[in-house]
Every structure is written in structure tokens, then in C-alpha cells.
Write a protein that holds these residues in place. Structure first.
Motif, PDB file in Angstrom:
ATOM      1  N   THR A  56     -46.159  51.013  29.792  1.00 59.07           N
ATOM      2  CA  THR A  56     -45.915  51.717  28.489  1.00 59.07           C
ATOM      3  C   THR A  56     -44.653  52.439  28.304  1.00 59.07           C
ATOM      4  N   VAL A  57     -44.296  52.375  27.196  1.00 63.00           N
ATOM      5  CA  VAL A  57     -42.943  53.149  26.504  1.00 63.00           C
ATOM      6  C   VAL A  57     -43.480  53.892  25.687  1.00 63.00           C
ATOM      7  N   VAL A  58     -43.106  55.152  25.477  1.00 63.11           N
ATOM      8  CA  VAL A  58     -43.281  56.033  24.459  1.00 63.11           C
ATOM      9  C   VAL A  58     -41.871  56.098  23.588  1.00 63.11           C
ATOM     10  N   ILE A  59     -42.249  55.933  22.418  1.00 61.02           N
ATOM     11  CA  ILE A  59     -41.545  55.900  21.236  1.00 61.02           C
ATOM     12  C   ILE A  59     -41.534  56.869  20.105  1.00 61.02           C
ATOM     13  N   SER A  60     -40.784  57.566  19.644  1.00 59.58           N
ATOM     14  CA  SER A  60     -40.913  58.460  18.420  1.00 59.58           C
ATOM     15  C   SER A  60     -39.969  58.048  17.336  1.00 59.58           C
ATOM     16  N   ASP A  61     -40.871  57.907  16.119  1.00 59.80           N
ATOM     17  CA  ASP A  61     -40.203  57.525  15.070  1.00 59.80           C
ATOM     18  C   ASP A  61     -40.140  58.930  14.114  1.00 59.80           C
ATOM     19  N   PRO A  62     -39.043  59.272  13.983  1.00 52.74           N
ATOM     20  CA  PRO A  62     -38.747  60.472  13.122  1.00 52.74           C
ATOM     21  C   PRO A  62     -38.737  60.158  11.731  1.00 52.74           C
ATOM     22  N   VAL A  63     -38.674  59.095  11.408  1.00 51.80           N
ATOM     23  CA  VAL A  63     -38.716  58.770  10.009  1.00 51.80           C
ATOM     24  C   VAL A  63     -40.037  58.497   9.329  1.00 51.80           C
ATOM     25  N   ARG A  64     -40.961  57.735   9.948  1.00 49.36           N
ATOM     26  CA  ARG A  64     -42.259  57.685   9.706  1.00 49.36           C
ATOM     27  C   ARG A  64     -43.110  58.772  10.328  1.00 49.36           C
ATOM     28  N   GLN A  65     -42.679  59.460  11.097  1.00 47.82           N
ATOM     29  CA  GLN A  65     -43.201  60.783  11.878  1.00 47.82           C
ATOM     30  C   GLN A  65     -44.508  60.038  12.508  1.00 47.82           C
ATOM     31  N   GLN A  66     -44.258  59.139  13.569  1.00 43.89           N
ATOM     32  CA  GLN A  66     -45.242  58.547  14.336  1.00 43.89           C
ATOM     33  C   GLN A  66     -44.782  58.645  15.837  1.00 43.89           C
ATOM     34  N   ILE A  67     -45.700  58.436  16.577  1.00 43.19           N
ATOM     35  CA  ILE A  67     -45.355  58.470  17.981  1.00 43.19           C
ATOM     36  C   ILE A  67     -46.264  57.205  18.572  1.00 43.19           C
ATOM     37  N   TYR A  68     -45.368  56.226  19.109  1.00 40.31           N
ATOM     38  CA  TYR A  68     -46.099  54.726  19.590  1.00 40.31           C
ATOM     39  C   TYR A  68     -46.349  54.907  21.173  1.00 40.31           C
ATOM     40  N   LEU A  69     -47.193  54.361  21.684  1.00 38.71           N
ATOM     41  CA  LEU A  69     -47.467  54.137  22.964  1.00 38.71           C
ATOM     42  C   LEU A  69     -47.395  52.426  22.844  1.00 38.71           C
ATOM     43  N   TYR A  70     -46.178  51.986  23.532  1.00 37.99           N
ATOM     44  CA  TYR A  70     -45.900  50.732  23.311  1.00 37.99           C
ATOM     45  C   TYR A  70     -45.904  49.970  24.601  1.00 37.99           C
ATOM     46  N   ASN A  71     -46.586  48.610  24.511  1.00 37.33           N
ATOM     47  CA  ASN A  71     -46.891  47.980  25.834  1.00 37.33           C
ATOM     48  C   ASN A  71     -45.595  47.151  25.972  1.00 37.33           C
TER      49      ASN A  71
END
Length: 830
Positions: A497-512
Motif C-alpha cells: 500500500t502507498v499513501v498518496i495525498s492529493d492537495p487539489v481534491r483534498q483526498q488521501i488515498y491508500l493505493y494498492n
């Protein structure tokens, strides 16, 4: 003539043969069970109708069904029957009626000769009668054993609780252990109920109730049961609701219990529950064809996990294991009743899985030189699990972590360094087994972040446009994903799992790692840190803290601190029982829920506060790091130009007890069973970052052996600051006074201005740091940095530089970008 002879010969042989067949024909011989007459083998002699002892329970007016009878002959061989005829001992057909040819039961009276085209035996009408009738099956003149059928008012609830005593069975609070079914050791006759039954409540007299031999513990839901111990389940069964609720426990017959979660307890047909693995489970009770949640069962959790290894001695927590050698580590576990436990699904984890991984069975085989802390964890959902409704009761549903064993693997290794920049569209590989730098590789976009997986195969690079995944061996871009543009914060230790933060959409993803988003949460994360087992990730997200656990999902902690201040960075403690967060006040959150349990009711009522505050330190920090020895949280800040050494004890020290919430000499850390979560005690030693003028702290980088930590920053001075923490014994700093370590600086070769980002080799011998002012990577020898006399010599100095020559994306043509994104993977020197 020859034809005539042939025909005669044929007749001669054929006719006698045919005569011989007809003359020797016989019927199949009959085998009798005894002698030359009577019952023959293959003829049914016994019919068994089940369930023989527990019988059947049905509500008034309810339709049920007998089980299929099994017939055997005198040789005990199975014999099928064309049809069975069923009968009820209730000849009035008002308590229990039965369809003779199918065995369908009616708790009342079946319809017969209804007329109007209504088939017989389709409508069951209650007569309001309560009692026990016996059912038999007959075939070929043989009658089965009778089975009891308990007809009773409609059951509305079942509650698990302690078995009744004499007073209870006499009528003030009867449970199912007072039922005639509880004393039925043999139902071969209709007089099998070996107790006088009280007419008022249908209960047996207490003196006649058969008690288990040897006696077992009565389970009352107010305590846990130790592994392998046996407890007797009992329940109270009710009909009606509110003021009309009536206890019908003695009228319903046998109750069947089942555990909702496997592996925690096994329950036999008599309600004897054998505790297995630690945890809690909902227990369902089935009566009158209906199952309902009756209560819960608790197998006691661990209170102490003590790690050891062959030849270990008391108090020794650090060992040397050579590269590629296998070191077994074992755990001795005791529960909250101080009883031994076996067979637990423990997780063994390493703080540096790249160099010194721990296998699932506890063995450690170092692949590269370095140092790691190894701990064992009993953690839901694989160990000590519990339903959310009872999480925390008796300690179930909470993690238990051992004290760490330190593994040191001596030697050196080579490194492959990957150099990139937030101002360049290129990445450069540097293989120190080669004499020349690798050629710059063009990326699809300019990266804003970088992280390498612990299996060393993938480099994840975030950008404003897409996620870029680079193969570390070929530097080919193996994946571009425009659905998750943003900043790569962290990769889980198991690489999944990779943690990615999108400051534009203001979303934090847990990415497989397979290329899909597994879950999303709102917010803008700045940094993330994983527990070594990859079960939990802590995310600093400004005015909120986000925690994701595979057991409980997302938890939002808002405000992030008691004072409402923002958090920027996060460091997981060693052992991983919580995390510290940087900010104007440095705070910690523990992984133990703060549990309030009311055991005066059954099942206990419970409320939990997840990830409560475990520590709050008046230390201003921008970036944080934890040392592998578990005694230091190091935090630096730019505004005050200070380094804070937060010297921690992760739980109160108990020298003679393994009680909840204690850090023991032999074992580890357990969560308090009631009240607050873990409380971390800490002392702060602030150290001025003398000589540097930072505008921002970009990292605190401790070596895996906890001997030295470097600080990277943007700003001016041309100095590289580093800190040598004080060392403590197994109990940490218990003096009550913060003990400062030693602060030093290393001059960077001119014209370097500031060390802006770096990474340390797995063998702890070299710091690779990118610098502003010269756009170079400096190689800092670290082996002598703990010795003041060696600072400035070849064992602790700026020894060499590399020019990655990353083309700047924003500067003039021919200018080079500052290398501030660096990751490395170790490799053997040969």
C-alpha cells in the motif's frame, strides 16, 4: 455326411449343457440373524430417531420436522425403509400433533378434513398448551427410541448468564440448567426425565439436577476464561416483552450454542465451552428453530509476551547475527490470569525489514548489514480479536506487544542511490559498484515526492499530474496513473500500500501496489508513518490526525491536539504502540483504546475512545524521527533552531508485575483493561542547532543503530548538524531528569550552502545528502561521528561528492537542480 456328423455333435454337447443349467438353478440363500429361522440379515431390527438426548424445541403454533430415522439390521448394517410411520405420545393431539407419514410436527393441532380444497396438515393451530410429548418412528414392526419435543410459548429473547442456584431453580430466576432437558442422560424411554417437575415453572428440583463431574466453572460473562479451561454455559429464555415478559427457560428444552467467530471457543451439545485462542466472540443460542445473539464469550488475552533466543540470558536484549545466518526467536506468553498460552497467531516484525526481515515464525535472517528491533505482536484481527460491541472488555480486541530484541548484523554493503529533484524531470542512478554514474533517465513529469518499496523493486514518485512507478532495476516507468496525482507520503513495510495525498481534491488515498485505490479519506496529509506490521498507518493532516487500521478502518482525530494546533509530521514509536506528532506542542497517540466497561450488566456495556492522547510535550517540532532502541523521539524545528530529544518510556515501568499497562523486564506492553489508554512518560532535552540558519527543517535522519541522527534543512550556513543521543539501559531514562546528548556540525565542502535532503546507507556507514549551493550529493562518512576526536577526520567528515547534473525544470538552460529527493537500496559489495 460330414455336415450330418457336425449337427449330431452339436446336439450332443448343447443339449446336456442346457439341461445342466436348468437343473442346477437355486434361489438366493436367506441368512438369519440366529439359527435357521426368524429375523433375517438385512431386515430392520433397530431404528434410531434423533436428536436422541436433546430432543426438539418448538413454539406454540409452530411447524417443525423430525430428523430422518436411521435403521440397522442385526449386524448393525444400515437398512433403508420404504416408509416410516410417526406417532406422538399426545393422543389428544392438542399439545403436539404429528403428520403420520412425514413426521411434520405442530405445536398444537393440525387441520384435518377442513374442506374447501384445503389440504390436510397444512395449518397448525396453537391450543396454548405447554409441555413435553414424545415422538417415535415405526417401520416393519420396529419402533424407534422416543425423542422429547418441548412445546412452549413463543420465545422472544435468550440471554446468556450464570447457571441458576437452588433458589433460581426454585423459581426466582431459573436458567436452562434447571430444565428437565438438562438432566436427560438417556431418552430411551418416555420416563427419561429423571426429576420431579414443578408444575408452576416446569423446572426440575435443584437436588435432582445432574452436575458436571468434575465440576466446571460457571460462565457469567463477567470474567474471561483461560486457554484450555472449560466453562458451563447457561441461558435464560423469555417469552413476551415488557411487563408481559415471562421466564420460560425450564420449558424450552435443550439450547444449542454456537460461537460467531471461529477459533476462540468450542462449545459441545451440553453447553460446555472450552477456551481456545485469545479473543471475544458473540455466542448465539438456537431454540425453537430460531437463533439469536445471547451474549458473548471471552478467552483471556495475553498479559505478557517475553521474547528469547537460544542461549539468551535475563536482561540481554541485543544480539549479533551475521549476514545470511538464521536466528530463531521464540515467545513465552502468559494471560491475564497468569496462565501459559500456546498456539497464538503472533506477528513478528522488524523496524528495518529491508536489511533484517523477520519471518512469520519468528526467525530472523539478515540479508544485509545493519540493525533492527524485532518485536512480537498479538493483534486483531489475527490474534485477540473481539466484536466492536465488546471491544476492550477484559482486554480482548486490543493489541499486546513484546519488548524488542535488537539485532545487529556487522559488515558493510554497497549501495545503489537514486537521485531526483522537485525541480527536474530526470532521475539518476548511482551504483557504487560501478566506476561511472548512470545516465539520467527522463520522467514523464517533474516529481514532487519519492519513496522506494521495502522489497526494493519499485520507486514511487508523485507529481501534480500523475503517480509514476519506476522499476528500480531498469529505471523504466512501469506505470502511470492519472487518477491519483498528488504527493507520495509513504509505502507500507509489506509493499502492498502507498499513501498518496492529493492537495487539489483534498483526498488521501491508500493505493494498492496492484494499481487500485483501496480506500479514500478527506484531508490533506503532509507525512505518514506505518507500524512495522503494515496493519496501521498514521497520517499528519493539519488540524486532524487520520489513522487507518485493517481491523477498525479509518479513525479521524479532530482536533489533532488538545490546544487545537496543527500537526505536520509523524513518527511511530518502537515498539509500535503509538505515534508522536510534531507541532507547536509535540503530542502522542497510543494504539490502546481508552475503555470504560460496566461489568454489572451481562454482557458488559462498553464505550471506547480510539487512539487517545498518550503524551503531550512542550517541545516545538517540525519534523520527527524515532530511534530503533525505543528511547528517543527526535524533533527539530526551524523557528527556534532547536533539536528536541524526547526521551520516552512507553508505559509505566513495573519491576515485579506484568500487570496491564506495564513495561516489564521480561515481556512487553499491554493495554489497560479499563479506563485510560497507554500513557507515555517522557523527558525533553532541548539542544540549540548552533551555527545553522534554517528556513525549514526537511528531515531528521537517525541511523538504524540509534547512535547518531542528522538534520537536513533549507537555509544557510554550510554546516551539517548531527546529534549523538545518550544511551540507556533496558528501562530507558528513569532518572526523572532529561539527559542531553551531544550536538556537533560537519562543515560541507564549498560552495555547498545547506543539506536539503538525504538518506543513510543500510549499513549506517554513509550519509548521502543533497545540498543547495552546488547541486551536488555529498557522501558523509558516519562511522566515527560518535567519537568527538574523530569529527572532522576521514571517519566523520564530508569525504566525497557526486554531480548528478539534474537539468533544472525552472532555471536557465545549463543550470542544475538541487538534488532533494534521494532513496537508496543496499546491494552486496561483490
Amino acid at each position: 455326411m460330414r455336415r450330418f456328423v457336425s449337427v449330431v455333435a452339436l446336439l450332443f454337447f448343447a443339449i446336456p449343457f442346457g439341461i445342466s443349467i436348468n437343473g442346477c438353478g437355486k434361489k438366493t440363500a436367506i441368512t438369519y440373524c440366529s439359527g435357521d429361522s426368524g429375523v433375517s440379515v438385512g431386515q430392520v431390527t433397530k431404528i434410531v430417531l434423533g436428536p436422541q438426548i436433546i430432543g426438539i424445541s418448538i413454539n406454540q403454533g409452530e411447524i417443525s420436522q423430525t430428523s430422518s430415522p436411521s435403521g440397522t439390521d442385526c449386524k448393525n448394517a444400515s437398512v433403508g425403509s420404504a416408509s416410516y410411520n410417526y406417532a406422538s405420545s399426545d393422543t389428544t393431539r392438542t399439545l403436539l400433533d404429528i403428520q403420520p407419514t412425514s413426521g411434520r410436527l405442530c405445536g398444537g393441532t393440525w387441520n384435518r378434513n377442513s374442506g374447501g380444497g384445503v389440504p390436510d396438515y397444512t395449518t397448525c393451530t396453537s391450543t396454548g398448551k405447554t409441555g413435553v410429548a414424545y415422538v417415535t418412528a415405526t417401520a416393519n414392526g420396529v419402533t424407534s427410541n422416543p425423542i422429547p419435543v418441548y412445546v412452549h410459548p413463543v420465545v422472544t429473547s435468550v440471554v446468556l448468564g450464570a447457571p441458576s442456584d437452588a433458589a433460581g431453580c426454585a423459581g426466582d430466576d431459573p436458567a436452562t440448567n434447571c430444565s428437565p432437558a438438562a438432566t436427560n442422560a438417556d431418552s430411551s424411554t418416555t420416563s427419561a426425565v429423571a426429576c420431579p417437575v414443578a408444575y408452576a415453572n416446569g423446572c426440575c428440583a435443584y437436588s435432582t439436577i445432574v452436575q458436571p463431574n468434575p465440576p466446571v466453572t460457571a460462565y457469567d460473562q463477567k470474567s474471561c476464561v483461560s486457554q484450555t479451561k472449560i466453562a458451563q454455559l447457561a441461558a435464560r429464555v423469555y417469552a413476551g416483552t415488557g411487563t408481559n415478559r415471562v421466564n420460560v427457560s425450564c420449558q424450552v428444552g435443550h439450547i444449542t450454542y454456537a460461537a460467531q467467530s471461529a477459533g476462540i471457543v468450542t462449545i459441545d451439545q451440553n453447553g460446555l465451552a472450552t477456551a481456545e485462542q485469545p479473543g471475544a466472540t458473540i455466542v448465539t443460542a438456537t431454540v425453537a428453530l430460531t437463533g439469536s445473539s445471547a451474549g458473548f464469550f471471552s478467552t483471556c488475552p495475553p498479559a505478557d509476551i517475553a521474547l528469547s533466543y537460544p542461549g539468551s540470558t535475563t536482561g540481554t536484549t541485543n544480539i549479533i547475527v551475521n549476514q545470511n545466518n538464521t536466528q530463531p526467536i521464540s515467545a513465552t506468553v502468559t494471560d491475564t490470569n497468569n496462565n501459559p498460552m500456546t498456539g497464538l497467531a503472533l506477528e513478528y516484525v522488524s523496524t528495518t525489514p529491508i536489511t533484517i526481515p523477520a519471518s512469520s515464525n519468528g526467525t530472523v535472517t539478515p540479508t544485509f548489514p545493519g540493525q533492527a528491533a524485532i518485536t512480537a505482536i498479538c493483534q486483531p484481527p489475527t490474534c485477540n480479536t473481539a466484536p466492536q460491541s465488546e471491544l476492550g472488555v477484559f482486554g480482548n480486541g486490543k493489541a499486546v506487544t513484546s519488548k524488542a530484541i535488537g539485532i545487529t548484523t556487522p559488515g558493510t554493503n554497497s549501495t545503489v542511490l537514486y537521485v531526483a529533484s522537485t525541480d527536474s524531470q530526470y532521475i539518476v542512478p548511482v551504483d557504487f559498484t560501478q566506476t561511472q554514474l548512470g545516465a539520467p533517465v527522463r520522467l514523464p513529469f517533474v516529481p514532487n515526492s519519492i519513496a522506494i518499496s521495502n522489497d526494493l523493486t519499485n520507486i514511487y514518485m508523485g507529481s501534480d499530474t500523475e503517480l509514476m512507478v519506476v522499476n528500480s532495476s531498469t529505471l523504466a516507468v512501469s506505470r502511470q496513473d492519472t487518477t491519483v496525482h498528488g504527493v507520495v507520503l509513504s509505502v507500507s513495510p509489506d509493499n502492498s500500500t502507498v499513501v498518496i495525498s492529493d492537495p487539489v481534491r483534498q483526498q488521501i488515498y491508500l493505493y494498492n501496489s496492484s494499481g487500485a485505490i483501496s480506500t479514500t479519506y478527506g484531508g490533506v496529509g503532509t507525512h505518514a508513518a506505518w507500524s512495522p506490521d503494515s496493519q496501521t498507518v498514521y497520517i499528519a493532516a493539519g488540524n486532524q490526525i487520520l489513522v487507518h487500521s485493517t481491523f477498525s478502518g479509518w479513525k479521524q482525530l479532530s482536533p489533532a491536539t488538545a490546544g487545537g494546533t496543527a500537526v505536520n509530521d509523524v513518527a511511530v514509536t518502537v515498539p509500535a504502540v503509538g505515534a508522536y506528532f510534531s507541532g507547536p506542542v509535540t503530542t502522542a497517540r497510543g494504539y490502546c483504546p481508552a475503555t470504560v466497561t460496566d461489568t454489572t450488566v451481562a454482557p458488559p456495556a462498553v464505550t471506547n475512545t480510539f487512539y487517545p492522547t498518550a503524551d503531550s510535550v512542550a517541545a516545538l517540532t517540525d519534523r520527527l524521527a524515532a530511534t530503533n532502541d525505543g528511547f528517543h523521539i527526535l524533533g527539530a524545528n526551524a523557528a527556534a533552531a532547536t533539536l528536541n530529544d524526547i526521551q520516552v518510556n512507553l508505559a509505566p515501568v513495573a519491576a515485579t508485575t506484568n500487570g496491564p499497562g506495564s513495561l516489564t523486564a521480561s515481556g512487553g506492553i499491554t493495554c489497560p483493561t479499563n479506563g485510560n489508554g497507554l500513557t507515555f512518560s517522557s523527558l525533553v532535552a532541548p539542544i540549540p542547532l548552533t551555527g545553522i540558519v534554517p528556513t525549514a527543517i526537511t528531515g531528521v535522519l537517525p541511523t538504524s543503530d540509534s547512535k547518531v541522527a542528522f538534520v537536513t534543512y533549507t537555509g544557510t550556513s554550510g554546516l551539517l548538524p548531527f546529534y549523538v543521543p545518550p544511551t540507556f539501559g533496558s528501562g530507558g531514562n528513569t532518572s526523572g531528569v532529561a539527559i542531553p546528548g551531544h550536538y556537533y556540525t560537519i562543515p560541507l565542502t564549498t560552495p555547498a550552502i545547506a543539506p536539503v535532503g538525504g538518506t543513510i546507507s543500510a549499513d549506517n556507514t554513509t550519509l548521502y545528502v543533497g545540498t543547495s549551493g552546488d547541486a551536488l550529493v555529498h557522501l558523509i562518512s558516519t562511522t566515527g561521528c560518535t567519537d568527538p576526536a574523530a569529527i572532522g577526520t576521514t571517519t566523520c567528515e564530508d569525504t566525497k561528492t557526486i554531480a548528478p547534473n539534474l537539468p533544472s525544470a525552472t532555471g536557465a538552460a545549463g543550470t542544475f537542480a538541487v538534488p532533494n529527493l534521494l532513496v537508496q537500496k543496499p546491494r552486496k559489495t561483490t
